[in-house]
Enzyme design. Structure first.
Site, mmCIF file in Angstrom:
data_model
loop_
_atom_site.group_PDB
_atom_site.id
_atom_site.type_symbol
_atom_site.label_atom_id
_atom_site.label_comp_id
_atom_site.label_asym_id
_atom_site.label_seq_id
_atom_site.Cartn_x
_atom_site.Cartn_y
_atom_site.Cartn_z
ATOM 1 N N ARG A 54 25.708 155.503 27.909
ATOM 2 C CA ARG A 54 25.818 156.829 28.529
ATOM 3 C C ARG A 54 25.927 157.965 27.515
ATOM 4 N NH1 ARG A 54 30.901 155.080 31.907
ATOM 5 N NH2 ARG A 54 31.276 154.206 29.830
ATOM 6 N N HIS A 76 33.805 158.945 22.671
ATOM 7 C CA HIS A 76 33.705 159.447 24.047
ATOM 8 C C HIS A 76 34.898 158.957 24.851
ATOM 9 C CE1 HIS A 76 32.408 155.613 25.967
ATOM 10 N NE2 HIS A 76 32.038 155.349 24.733
ATOM 11 N N ASP A 111 27.671 152.807 23.628
ATOM 12 C CA ASP A 111 27.674 153.038 25.077
ATOM 13 C C ASP A 111 26.373 153.724 25.525
ATOM 14 O OD1 ASP A 111 28.232 154.361 27.687
ATOM 15 O OD2 ASP A 111 30.247 153.566 27.363
ATOM 16 N N CYS A 165 36.236 155.139 26.552
ATOM 17 C CA CYS A 165 35.434 154.197 25.762
ATOM 18 C C CYS A 165 35.938 152.768 25.981
ATOM 19 C CB CYS A 165 35.537 154.571 24.285
ATOM 20 S SG CYS A 165 34.612 153.466 23.199
ATOM 21 N N CYS A 224 29.173 155.726 19.518
ATOM 22 C CA CYS A 224 29.423 154.485 20.251
ATOM 23 C C CYS A 224 28.095 153.962 20.811
ATOM 24 C CB CYS A 224 30.406 154.719 21.393
ATOM 25 S SG CYS A 224 30.841 153.183 22.261
#
Ligand code: CO
Length: 209
Positions: free
Chosen positions: A46, A98, A44, A101, A42
């Protein structure tokens, strides 16, 4: 401090720290790449793949998008996949989702969010297929997190349905495809599924070469 200036300064310090340990670090690295993994994750911020797996530059070929999707008509993804499998011959592909999400949360909601609607449409189909199971889970977060897992497993299947992977499996048993999920609350990865050329597949998805 200026936000970009900070990056450039950090970069300088990082490059220097590498050279201090090994003077040839960058000249060796610049010659070629021979990664062990293709990571499909992803976007993302993080979930930075090299950081959470403590891998070095050169070890991981990376493709990221919202909700770690492997879509059959996505030329960007297919090009990365073909290059990684056919030319770099990576022994392992990792699809990593994750929990919590945002892309999966968008798919499970009916809110219109612009282009993301189109991008996560396939996740709605995964939800639809597993509606009874997901609706039976208590708590919205738990429902999202189960869909995160199901979405990873769906993308692993999608990979196995590509001619790129099937051709490679014909010539050997590589790559092995791993479906993982990352927990933002603990920093830990968990394996959901692992498949290779000997795994079962519905005949409709199998190409004859
Ligand atoms: Co995400």
């Amino acid at each position: 401090m200026d936000q970009i200036r900070r990056l450039l300064l950090e970069n300088k310090a990082w490059a220097q720290s590498k050279v201090e340990v090994d003077q040839e670090y960058f000249t060796k690295m610049a010659k070629d790449q021979n990664p062990t993994y293709l990571w499909i994750g992803c976007a993302d911020s993080r979930v930075p793949p090299s950081e959470i797996t403590n891998t070095d530059p050169g070890e991981m070929f990376v493709h990221r998008n919202i909700a770690n999707l492997a879509i059959h008509t996505d030329m960007n993804f297919l090009t990365v996949l073909q290059y990684a499998v056919k030319h770099l011959k990576v022994p392992h592909i990792i699809v990593c989702g994750h929990y919590n999400c945002g892309g999966v949360r968008a798919a499970i909601s009916t809110k219109s969010l612009g282009l993301v609607n189109n991008w996560v449409r396939n996740i709605k189909d995964t939800y639809f297929t597993h509606k009874a199971e997901i609706n039976g889970i208590s708590g919205e977060m738990n429902q999202v997190n189960r869909l995160v897992e199901l979405n990873v497993m769906e993308q692993v299947k999608n990979l196995s349905h590509t001619s790129i992977i099937q051709k490679s499996w014909l010539n050997g048993n590589y790559p092995i495809i791993h479906g993982l999920v990352y927990d933002l609350n603990t920093g830990l990865l968990k394996t959901l599924v692992k498949i290779d050329g000997s795994s079962e597949m519905d005949p409709i998805y199998k190409y004859e070469f």
